[in-house]
Design an enzyme around this catalytic site. Structure first.
Site: not given
Length: 571
Positions: A234, A287
């Site tokens: 993330d 990401e």
């Protein structure tokens, strides 16, 4: 030649016929991530097994046959760890356990194993930029007080101004507002500030501290030891900060103070060494929101991440020239490092595809996201069907966000008192937030909870489902050859068996304005008509699959088709 629309589901073909179990001896096991179709599971909204209105691991386990029949290769699970849930679980309190609302660690281990028995790998979410304010490290840091070693794992700083009443710098929060919160000393006086690029309940970690690096490396091993095939990282470009925490200025020259800093690459190289130490192939998936193609590619060098999300394509408008430019730019960025491209139309953060494509502005930008925009869902659905065939025909791997295969729209009339996204709450309601794409899945039945929870559930779904979703349930669409679900099922079966699909070369064909046409092999062609006129299909071809019905040799507007060249010559 006649285009007959969507071929009916083949009832004589079982999952086992086209999806052989995957093991480390499977020919594609070593590089599965280069070709995979990966299904994103937002656990809170996927399936509720115990009737408390919240999705859980028991619900996912019960739906594994559905996922196997759909034909996906891997599941990516959004965070399932113990968390106060201020940001949907991205505020992690313990990386080595499962939040009781979802189940137990033993259930997670069973889920990973049972999915693998169906040939489906599992990818778990890692959040390196921050932890929850309930994490033991941060609880210890607050209790220890100013200047303590426990606070060195985070970014505690005195404020500016005469009495320290101003934040330490001018950085913006990713969720709006100021990314600094001031503490209170034991005697009740105002204390130091701590940094949180996201919500105030998500303090940023200091990656210069050796404890932070060791902890995350141990967490990787923990989940790889339990059978996870990969990790999704993330906000992968944000963890490292300039230790001086300088102001962000428009005329800044040199590295960004907290985004895409060069020191990140040493961290991900160490993670790659851990992943490579395990048998089979464990993938690191980033990401990475990065407009600079060259700097984006650095994360995908042979000793760093395996793949990264393709946000440029996901946010691109429904426009042939812009989509082709995005595809070409993306392929060019990956080519120097030999990394496969990923394609994705939606996720848990963006407006759902059928809604976005049904608007006059078909792109996506958080800054311009607004509810109440006029939307033609019939048009949006037609375009979403075509986009599905486009992405599944492109080189590389594909992500499917849960519910996209059902054609679910964005839910924009959730009562304000039911909204939970901190993006909405921190903006004072001016930003609609992301709850509209997180509404629980409809599985069966004529009314809410549409099979999301068991019969007689004690609680309603945590977000309300629209009353008109009865025809969008998985049950209602199963066996309906014209449904979005059967389109996805048939397309994934073809993709798994069609030579040349997945990773590999692509060759653009000459086409009319507003049309995308490309060949993956001499025998396979994809044509997508984004213009407002029907267009002629290439000669000497037969239809394998179409996103919508048509007859004759003219492909209607907003329709995609997969074609077989009859002589296989590529002429």
């Amino acid at each position: 030649m006649a285009g007959g629309g969507v071929p009916p589901a083949r009832k004589d073909v079982s999952v086992a016929d086209t999806r052989p179990p995957v093991s480390d001896h499977h020919p594609a096991a070593g590089d599965w991530w280069r070709n995979a179709v990966i299904y994103q599971v937002y656990p809170r909204s996927f399936a509720d097994g115990n009737g408390d209105g919240i999705g859980d691991l028991a619900g996912v386990r019960a739906k594994l046959p559905y996922l196997g029949e759909l034909g996906v290769d891997a599941l990516w699970f959004n965070p399932w760890y113990p968390s106060p849930m201020f940001d949907g679980g991205y505020d992690v309190a313990d990386y080595r356990d499962i939040d009781p609302v979802f189940g137990t660690l033993a259930e997670a281990e069973k889920l990973i194993s049972e999915a693998l028995d169906l040939g489906i790998r599992s990818i778990i979410d890692i959040v390196p930029n921050h932890v929850s304010s309930a994490h033991p490290w941060f609880v210890e840091a607050l209790a220890a007080g100013p200047g303590s070693p426990a606070r060195e794992r985070f970014w505690f700083r005195p404020g500016r101004g005469e009495h320290g009443e101003l934040p330490p710098n001018n950085w913006p929060s990713q969720f709006g507002g100021v990314p600094w919160t001031r503490t209170v000393n034991d005697d009740g006086t105002p204390g130091d500030w701590y940094l949180h690029l996201f919500d105030s309940q998500q303090p940023d970690l200091n990656w210069e501290h050796p404890d932070v690096r060791r902890e995350h490396e141990d967490v990787l091993r923990f989940w790889f030891d339990r059978g996870a095939a990969g990790v999704r990282i993330d906000s992968a470009s944000l963890p490292v900060k300039d230790p001086a925490l300088p102001d962000l200025t428009e005329d800044r020259d040199g590295p960004h103070p907290y985004d895409d800093r060069d020191e990140l690459h040493d961290i991900y190289r160490s993670w790659r060494r851990i992943a490579d130490s395990y048998p089979g192939s464990r993938a690191l998936i980033g990401e990475v929101w990065m407009p600079d193609a060259e700097r984006f590619a650095r994360y995908l060098r042979h000793d760093e991440m395996h793949t990264a999300f393709n946000f440029d394509f996901m946010s691109c408008p429904w426009d042939a020239a812009l989509l082709r430019a995005s595809i070409d730019t993306t392929l060019a960025a990956h080519e120097p490092v030999g990394a496969p491209v990923t394609w994705v139309l939606a996720n848990h953060d963006v407006t759902r595809t059928v809604t976005r494509y049904g608007r006059s502005d078909t792109g996506f930008d958080f800054a311009t996201k607004a509810h109440g925009t006029p939307t033609d869902l019939v048009l949006g659905t037609r375009r979403a069907r075509a986009a599905a065939l486009l992405t599944l025909a492109l080189p590389g791997s594909v992500y499917i966000y849960q519910g996209e295969e059902l054609g679910l729209p964005e839910v924009e009339d959730i009562p304000a008192e039911r909204l939970q996204d901190p993006m909405y709450l921190r903006s004072g309601g001016t930003v609609p937030g992301r709850d509209g794409c997180r509404v629980p899945m409809p599985w069966s039945g004529k009314e809410a909870p549409f099979g999301f929870s068991p019969d007689g559930a004690a609680q309603p779904p945590w977000l309300p489902q629209p009353a008109d979703w009865a025809d969008r349930t998985a049950g209602a669409q199963t066996g309906d050859a014209a449904s979005m679900l059967e389109l996805y099922r048939f397309a994934l079966r073809l993709r798994a068996t069609e030579p040349g699909l997945g990773d590999g070369p692509i060759r653009w064909l000459e086409s009319a304005p507003g049309v995308l046409a490309f060949r993956r092999t001499d025998a396979f062609t994809c044509v997508v008509n984004l213009s407002d006129q029907a267009v002629a299909l290439p000669a000497d071809t037969t239809v394998l699959l179409a996103s919508g019905p048509f007859t004759g040799d003219l492909l209607p507007s907003d329709t995609a088709v997969w074609l077989r060249t009859r002589d296989g010559s590529g002429a």
